[in-house]
Design a protein around this motif. Sequence first.
Motif, PDB file in Angstrom:
ATOM      1  N   LEU A 180       0.825  -1.211   0.000  1.00 18.17           N
ATOM      2  CA  LEU A 180       0.000   0.000   0.000  1.00 18.17           C
ATOM      3  C   LEU A 180       0.860   1.261   0.000  1.00 18.17           C
ATOM      4  CD1 LEU A 180      -2.848  -1.083   2.458  1.00 18.17           C
ATOM      5  CD2 LEU A 180      -2.917  -0.974  -0.054  1.00 18.17           C
ATOM      6  N   ILE A 181       1.939   1.248   0.717  1.00 20.52           N
ATOM      7  CA  ILE A 181       2.855   2.399   0.721  1.00 20.52           C
ATOM      8  C   ILE A 181       3.491   2.554  -0.653  1.00 20.52           C
ATOM      9  CG2 ILE A 181       5.039   3.272   1.645  1.00 20.52           C
ATOM     10  CD1 ILE A 181       4.141   2.039   4.374  1.00 20.52           C
ATOM     11  N   PHE A 182       3.919   1.427  -1.234  1.00 17.84           N
ATOM     12  CA  PHE A 182       4.522   1.479  -2.565  1.00 17.84           C
ATOM     13  C   PHE A 182       3.531   2.055  -3.580  1.00 17.84           C
ATOM     14  CE2 PHE A 182       5.649  -0.462  -6.695  1.00 17.84           C
ATOM     15  CZ  PHE A 182       6.922   0.057  -6.822  1.00 17.84           C
ATOM     16  N   ILE A 197     -15.757   0.517 -13.420  1.00 19.59           N
ATOM     17  CA  ILE A 197     -15.019   1.416 -12.533  1.00 19.59           C
ATOM     18  C   ILE A 197     -15.113   2.821 -13.097  1.00 19.59           C
ATOM     19  CG2 ILE A 197     -12.747   2.002 -11.601  1.00 19.59           C
ATOM     20  CD1 ILE A 197     -12.020  -0.977 -11.832  1.00 19.59           C
ATOM     21  N   GLU A 198     -15.483   3.774 -12.281  1.00 19.54           N
ATOM     22  CA  GLU A 198     -15.594   5.152 -12.736  1.00 19.54           C
ATOM     23  C   GLU A 198     -14.202   5.747 -12.952  1.00 19.54           C
ATOM     24  OE1 GLU A 198     -17.554   9.433 -11.462  1.00 19.54           O
ATOM     25  OE2 GLU A 198     -18.056   7.629 -10.320  1.00 19.54           O
ATOM     26  N   ALA A 199     -14.040   6.410 -14.093  1.00 18.00           N
ATOM     27  CA  ALA A 199     -12.784   7.089 -14.418  1.00 18.00           C
ATOM     28  C   ALA A 199     -13.073   8.172 -15.446  1.00 18.00           C
ATOM     29  CB  ALA A 199     -11.765   6.093 -14.972  1.00 18.00           C
ATOM     30  N   THR A 224      -3.182   8.432 -27.726  1.00 17.01           N
ATOM     31  CA  THR A 224      -2.725   8.562 -26.349  1.00 17.01           C
ATOM     32  C   THR A 224      -3.932   8.686 -25.433  1.00 17.01           C
ATOM     33  OG1 THR A 224      -0.813   9.820 -27.158  1.00 17.01           O
ATOM     34  CG2 THR A 224      -1.257   9.917 -24.796  1.00 17.01           C
ATOM     35  N   MET A 225      -3.882   7.995 -24.317  1.00 18.08           N
ATOM     36  CA  MET A 225      -4.865   8.215 -23.253  1.00 18.08           C
ATOM     37  C   MET A 225      -4.096   8.607 -22.007  1.00 18.08           C
ATOM     38  SD  MET A 225      -8.093   6.031 -21.707  1.00 18.08           S
ATOM     39  CE  MET A 225      -7.203   4.560 -21.302  1.00 18.08           C
ATOM     40  N   TYR A 226      -4.598   9.629 -21.318  1.00 15.42           N
ATOM     41  CA  TYR A 226      -3.952  10.070 -20.088  1.00 15.42           C
ATOM     42  C   TYR A 226      -4.993  10.597 -19.117  1.00 15.42           C
ATOM     43  CZ  TYR A 226      -4.266  14.571 -22.519  1.00 15.42           C
ATOM     44  OH  TYR A 226      -4.713  15.666 -23.219  1.00 15.42           O
ATOM     45  N   GLY A 227      -4.590  10.655 -17.858  1.00 14.10           N
ATOM     46  CA  GLY A 227      -5.494  11.156 -16.838  1.00 14.10           C
ATOM     47  C   GLY A 227      -4.971  10.865 -15.457  1.00 14.10           C
ATOM     48  N   PRO A 228      -5.799  11.148 -14.469  1.00 19.95           N
ATOM     49  CA  PRO A 228      -5.384  10.913 -13.092  1.00 19.95           C
ATOM     50  C   PRO A 228      -5.351   9.421 -12.783  1.00 19.95           C
ATOM     51  CG  PRO A 228      -7.667  11.650 -13.157  1.00 19.95           C
ATOM     52  CD  PRO A 228      -7.134  11.730 -14.563  1.00 19.95           C
ATOM     53  N   SER A 229      -4.481   9.063 -11.870  1.00 21.17           N
ATOM     54  CA  SER A 229      -4.374   7.682 -11.424  1.00 21.17           C
ATOM     55  C   SER A 229      -4.698   7.644  -9.932  1.00 21.17           C
ATOM     56  CB  SER A 229      -2.959   7.156 -11.693  1.00 21.17           C
ATOM     57  OG  SER A 229      -2.883   5.784 -11.464  1.00 21.17           O
ATOM     58  N   PRO A 230      -5.987   7.458  -9.598  1.00 20.87           N
ATOM     59  CA  PRO A 230      -6.355   7.431  -8.182  1.00 20.87           C
ATOM     60  C   PRO A 230      -5.683   6.262  -7.455  1.00 20.87           C
ATOM     61  CG  PRO A 230      -8.295   7.150  -9.596  1.00 20.87           C
ATOM     62  CD  PRO A 230      -7.104   7.275 -10.475  1.00 20.87           C
ATOM     63  N   PHE A 231      -5.733   6.293  -6.148  1.00 23.10           N
ATOM     64  CA  PHE A 231      -5.033   5.292  -5.337  1.00 23.10           C
ATOM     65  C   PHE A 231      -5.412   3.868  -5.724  1.00 23.10           C
ATOM     66  CE2 PHE A 231      -4.658   2.622  -1.511  1.00 23.10           C
ATOM     67  CZ  PHE A 231      -3.278   2.684  -1.348  1.00 23.10           C
ATOM     68  N   ILE A 232      -6.699   3.589  -5.914  1.00 22.67           N
ATOM     69  CA  ILE A 232      -7.118   2.232  -6.257  1.00 22.67           C
ATOM     70  C   ILE A 232      -6.509   1.784  -7.589  1.00 22.67           C
ATOM     71  CG2 ILE A 232      -9.300   2.892  -7.351  1.00 22.67           C
ATOM     72  CD1 ILE A 232      -8.739  -0.228  -5.187  1.00 22.67           C
TER      73      ILE A 232
END
Length: 176
Positions: free
Chosen positions: A17-19, A114-116, A136-144
């Motif tokens: 989880l820390i990683f 999954i919502e994204a 190209t696809m890009y965006g935020p990478s939430p924790f999950i």
Amino acid sequence: MVKLMMGTIAVLIAALLIFAAVQPGNFRIQRSLEIKAPPERIFARLNDFHQWAAWSPWEKIDPALKRTYSGAAFGKGAIYAWRGNQDIGQGQMEIIESQPPSKLVIKIDFIKPIEAHNTVEFVLEAHDGITTVTQTMYGPSPFISRVMKLFFDTDRMIGEKYEEGLAALKSIAESG
């Protein structure tokens, strides 16, 4: 002995989880392909969601896929929504920038499973009768998502679909 094993498992989970938490907060997946066709011919296939069924690999995953088109007929403001089985999910795309014949920007919102909320770009660069198409696809990478990336190679999974789609687009564009 059981306490030692439980402690070891807890430490391993905490380490994972820390990683995941220290991984980048954004992602980017990109593939390119050279197509022997003018950019105008290729761009027309990208700029009109009605033409995506002919080349997009996601269209083939669920034969019963339900599609809805709204907004503009093509180009900026065109909207494509889909609802499919558990493999394809539900979502919507909207063309937010259309610069014929060189650039297309799409806002893509996944609702299920999954919502994204991400961005997809197509850039077309012509040179000596060949057009290089970069998707190209890009965006935020939430924790999950960062946790999931520890177990699944999303760049490979999505990248392979991009390669398949670009190859289909090449076949269509080169045949005229």
